[in-house]
Design an enzyme around this catalytic site. Sequence first.
Site, PDB file in Angstrom:
ATOM      1  N   CYS A 110      46.673  27.130  32.805  1.00 35.93           N
ATOM      2  CA  CYS A 110      46.902  27.151  31.306  1.00 35.93           C
ATOM      3  C   CYS A 110      45.715  26.950  30.265  1.00 35.93           C
ATOM      4  O   CYS A 110      44.379  26.652  30.967  1.00 35.93           O
ATOM      5  CB  CYS A 110      47.813  26.293  30.560  1.00 35.93           C
ATOM      6  SG  CYS A 110      49.364  25.946  31.575  1.00 35.93           S
ATOM      7  N   ARG A 158      44.393  32.811  30.542  1.00 35.75           N
ATOM      8  CA  ARG A 158      44.621  31.591  31.368  1.00 35.75           C
ATOM      9  C   ARG A 158      46.215  31.421  31.545  1.00 35.75           C
ATOM     10  O   ARG A 158      46.538  30.817  32.416  1.00 35.75           O
ATOM     11  CB  ARG A 158      44.021  30.489  31.067  1.00 35.75           C
ATOM     12  CG  ARG A 158      42.608  30.435  30.770  1.00 35.75           C
ATOM     13  CD  ARG A 158      42.009  29.105  30.470  1.00 35.75           C
ATOM     14  NE  ARG A 158      42.093  28.036  30.939  1.00 35.75           N
ATOM     15  CZ  ARG A 158      41.155  27.767  32.305  1.00 35.75           C
ATOM     16  NH1 ARG A 158      39.909  28.336  32.134  1.00 35.75           N
ATOM     17  NH2 ARG A 158      41.359  26.581  32.949  1.00 35.75           N
ATOM     18  N   TRP A 163      50.955  28.736  31.395  1.00 33.67           N
ATOM     19  CA  TRP A 163      51.246  29.285  32.597  1.00 33.67           C
ATOM     20  C   TRP A 163      52.255  28.244  33.187  1.00 33.67           C
ATOM     21  O   TRP A 163      51.973  27.214  33.706  1.00 33.67           O
ATOM     22  CB  TRP A 163      50.188  29.792  33.417  1.00 33.67           C
ATOM     23  CG  TRP A 163      50.540  30.537  34.761  1.00 33.67           C
ATOM     24  CD1 TRP A 163      50.415  31.815  34.781  1.00 33.67           C
ATOM     25  CD2 TRP A 163      50.635  29.969  36.310  1.00 33.67           C
ATOM     26  NE1 TRP A 163      50.747  32.169  36.197  1.00 33.67           N
ATOM     27  CE2 TRP A 163      50.975  31.116  36.955  1.00 33.67           C
ATOM     28  CE3 TRP A 163      50.762  28.713  36.687  1.00 33.67           C
ATOM     29  CZ2 TRP A 163      51.342  31.167  38.234  1.00 33.67           C
ATOM     30  CZ3 TRP A 163      51.213  28.778  37.872  1.00 33.67           C
ATOM     31  CH2 TRP A 163      51.387  29.643  38.837  1.00 33.67           C
ATOM     32  N   ASN A 202      46.953  20.708  30.531  1.00 31.26           N
ATOM     33  CA  ASN A 202      46.787  21.890  31.612  1.00 31.26           C
ATOM     34  C   ASN A 202      46.536  21.004  32.939  1.00 31.26           C
ATOM     35  O   ASN A 202      45.710  20.051  33.132  1.00 31.26           O
ATOM     36  CB  ASN A 202      45.279  22.618  31.302  1.00 31.26           C
ATOM     37  CG  ASN A 202      44.976  23.414  32.589  1.00 31.26           C
ATOM     38  OD1 ASN A 202      45.753  23.745  33.239  1.00 31.26           O
ATOM     39  ND2 ASN A 202      43.775  23.701  32.472  1.00 31.26           N
ATOM     40  N   GLY A 203      47.672  21.091  33.854  1.00 36.47           N
ATOM     41  CA  GLY A 203      47.621  20.713  35.065  1.00 36.47           C
ATOM     42  C   GLY A 203      48.863  20.318  35.543  1.00 36.47           C
ATOM     43  O   GLY A 203      50.104  20.771  35.030  1.00 36.47           O
ATOM     44  N   GLU A 227      41.737  44.914  49.420  1.00 33.19           N
ATOM     45  CA  GLU A 227      41.513  44.809  47.947  1.00 33.19           C
ATOM     46  C   GLU A 227      42.405  45.888  47.178  1.00 33.19           C
ATOM     47  O   GLU A 227      42.830  45.602  46.096  1.00 33.19           O
ATOM     48  CB  GLU A 227      40.144  44.792  47.833  1.00 33.19           C
ATOM     49  CG  GLU A 227      39.698  44.769  46.328  1.00 33.19           C
ATOM     50  CD  GLU A 227      40.223  43.439  45.517  1.00 33.19           C
ATOM     51  OE1 GLU A 227      40.773  42.601  45.903  1.00 33.19           O
ATOM     52  OE2 GLU A 227      39.961  43.449  44.204  1.00 33.19           O
ATOM     53  N   LYS A 240      45.005  44.995  44.534  1.00 35.55           N
ATOM     54  CA  LYS A 240      44.640  45.240  42.982  1.00 35.55           C
ATOM     55  C   LYS A 240      46.046  46.307  42.537  1.00 35.55           C
ATOM     56  O   LYS A 240      46.645  46.064  41.405  1.00 35.55           O
ATOM     57  CB  LYS A 240      43.598  46.473  42.907  1.00 35.55           C
ATOM     58  CG  LYS A 240      42.898  46.310  41.838  1.00 35.55           C
ATOM     59  CD  LYS A 240      41.765  45.164  41.860  1.00 35.55           C
ATOM     60  CE  LYS A 240      42.400  43.744  41.743  1.00 35.55           C
ATOM     61  NZ  LYS A 240      41.229  42.690  41.980  1.00 35.55           N
ATOM     62  N   GLU A 263      49.028  44.112  41.929  1.00 36.85           N
ATOM     63  CA  GLU A 263      48.956  43.208  40.661  1.00 36.85           C
ATOM     64  C   GLU A 263      49.094  43.817  39.542  1.00 36.85           C
ATOM     65  O   GLU A 263      49.937  43.550  38.565  1.00 36.85           O
ATOM     66  CB  GLU A 263      47.432  42.881  40.650  1.00 36.85           C
ATOM     67  CG  GLU A 263      47.091  41.651  41.285  1.00 36.85           C
ATOM     68  CD  GLU A 263      45.537  41.095  41.035  1.00 36.85           C
ATOM     69  OE1 GLU A 263      45.493  40.233  40.461  1.00 36.85           O
ATOM     70  OE2 GLU A 263      44.819  42.212  41.297  1.00 36.85           O
ATOM     71  N   HIS A 290      50.385  50.479  64.953  1.00 34.76           N
ATOM     72  CA  HIS A 290      51.100  49.540  65.411  1.00 34.76           C
ATOM     73  C   HIS A 290      52.300  49.007  64.620  1.00 34.76           C
ATOM     74  O   HIS A 290      52.837  47.912  64.927  1.00 34.76           O
ATOM     75  CB  HIS A 290      50.274  48.303  65.800  1.00 34.76           C
ATOM     76  CG  HIS A 290      49.127  48.859  66.759  1.00 34.76           C
ATOM     77  ND1 HIS A 290      49.236  49.133  68.239  1.00 34.76           N
ATOM     78  CD2 HIS A 290      47.641  49.185  66.721  1.00 34.76           C
ATOM     79  CE1 HIS A 290      48.281  49.550  68.743  1.00 34.76           C
ATOM     80  NE2 HIS A 290      47.183  49.685  67.978  1.00 34.76           N
ATOM     81  N   LYS A 348      44.483  34.076  35.158  1.00 37.25           N
ATOM     82  CA  LYS A 348      43.184  34.438  35.485  1.00 37.25           C
ATOM     83  C   LYS A 348      42.532  33.575  36.455  1.00 37.25           C
ATOM     84  O   LYS A 348      42.100  33.901  37.457  1.00 37.25           O
ATOM     85  CB  LYS A 348      42.229  34.725  34.358  1.00 37.25           C
ATOM     86  CG  LYS A 348      40.764  35.086  34.840  1.00 37.25           C
ATOM     87  CD  LYS A 348      41.023  36.395  34.944  1.00 37.25           C
ATOM     88  CE  LYS A 348      39.453  36.849  35.677  1.00 37.25           C
ATOM     89  NZ  LYS A 348      39.455  38.277  36.496  1.00 37.25           N
TER      90      LYS A 348
END
Length: 634
Positions: A20, A45, A92, A118-119, A507, A511, A514, A530, A629
């Site tokens: 957050c 955030r 968040w 935040n936590g 990656e 991406k 997301e 496979h 983020k």
Amino acid sequence: MKFSCQGERPCARVLAKAMCGIIGYVGRHRAKDILMDGLKRLEYRGYDSAGIALLEGSELRIVRAVGQLEALIRKAAPLELAGTVGIGHTRWATHGGVVEENAHPHRSSDGKIALVHNGVIENFATIREFLLSRGYCFASETDSEVLANLIAYHYGRGGGSGEKNHFGESVRRALLHVQGTYGIAVLCEDRPGELVGARNSSPLILGIGDGEHFLASDAAGFAARTRDVVFLRDGELVWASGEEFLLTNLCQERVEAQRQELDWDLTAGERGGYPHFMVKEILEQPQALENAMRGRFSADGSTAHFGGLAMTPQELRQVERIVLCACGTAHCACLVGEYLIEGLARIPVEVEYASEFRYRNAPMDRHTLVLVVSQSGETLDTLEAMREARRKGFRVLAITNGVGSSIAREADGGIYQHAGPEIGVASTKAFTSQLCLLALFALYLGRLRDLSFDEGVSIVEVLRAVPGQVREILLQGEAIRRIAERHGRCRDMLFLGRQVLFPIALEGALKLKEVSYVHAEGYAAAEMKHGPIALVTPECPSFFLACDGATLPKTISNMHEIHARGGPIIAVLSQGSAVPREIVDDPIWIPRAHGVALPILAAIPIQLFAYHMGVLRGGDVDKPRNLAKSVTVE
Ligand code: F6R
């Protein structure tokens, strides 16, 4: 700022998680405007809900709204809020669903205390029980509301005495009972000109202005108003009025504030004329790569050097094994680093997810070097992995973009990325900058060992050419958008590459997932047969990274196998490639390049493709659902 070594503070409590954005202000100006501006800059955030609390004289007023910050701005717009002290939060969710009752700020049930947090308070259930038995009640499901009430409890026990720092002292006493992580900013209805903040494993920065003070979880929250800052350390608490501040630890000892001047280009954090931060940051990559390399090549042009490693060449020559540790996109960068360091320096490398490494108790001999990679420098899993390695006595270096971040401050040494602020939640320019620095680091280690002067010179030349080559690839944005348009309706995709391009396939899949919510898997191209080949249909495109290199003929065979089964193929190819055109539906051309540069160049098309897929499919590419983020929770 140079990386510096920082020891455990005697009074620091057990440290674990937190997320957050938080902001606080005390001064002479209208706090509402300052808080809203700060929250805009911190919204990356977390963006589930947002809120502010203001002291209007001795009245505490709270406004909260579910959804992105816009909702809060709309709700607060008609309200007359002239107070000059306040706190704000962009959330968040960790504990409790995304509803207004769970949005911050939280207020104690006696109405005295408002808090943003935040936590994660790990022992919140025990504290809640205790407070319920003392008559406190709760309006939300959050652990943060428990902390607001605990502070109120300690404040009440002091009887609201006139003692100068009674408010700060109540916060300190409450925190002594808390297990978990926090960055907090707190207001008290009885203390209209005061603001209190504290930190444990969640970042908190004090900004010092002219007759005003700020608190924020990222200095971006107030950097438009002051660059004079103090980074709080774990176990520290700050009390501030407009005119003065006092820094102490949880043992009530005064702490000498280490003031620093931020050296930031603020416009770098603005979207400018771009539709999204993500595309702005993709387009900024040539500059970010130049920044990563600036001043880091030796005068003879045969190797790299770094100012902040805090290790002599002799010490680096003793290293027999390297553990690279990171999360998410930074982990993909580390996988490339493994190929580069092993290839150029012949040092065995292992790449670990930070979240796994910290609990794994991996046997490591004493000549092992740990290198963590983190854009933000605040990712909790990476930070804790690094702490675990340091606890065991290993030397830990860091590559980070987060100047003054927790990781930068606690590492033994390291390399700053200088990529500028990355606001888009999906990492782009920070990723290629990490690739570039890992290449430089591999070159440096190689030159300390068997890599010849001539080989060093040619690698330096290759790297110097990269920003220009990236500029060239970026010109294909429109062509890549059309490719995305052709595949915009697909539900699944495969990303396939070999060797140094295998991590770029991983990656690429990350991406795409997301920002477009298309299900994607990244594989080493030969692994495709496979199992994943079972997914291939005309509706499931494969995105090949099929650039020139020793394994290209094998990759071509894999492409044939997919083509034969009707799977559409998008492929990143080297200019003049031998890949038969008839098996590639959508080619994207990049310059021929050496293996140290190839991952950077190949990353650009996958970023552009994911960006355009995200935009075409109507998602919020800068703030994809459920993400934030800087992941400061375990
Ligand atoms: C993906 C992304 C994340 C981060 C990860 C680590 O686009 O950005 O996967 O790479 O959360 O973050 P940092 O690098 O800040 O430690």
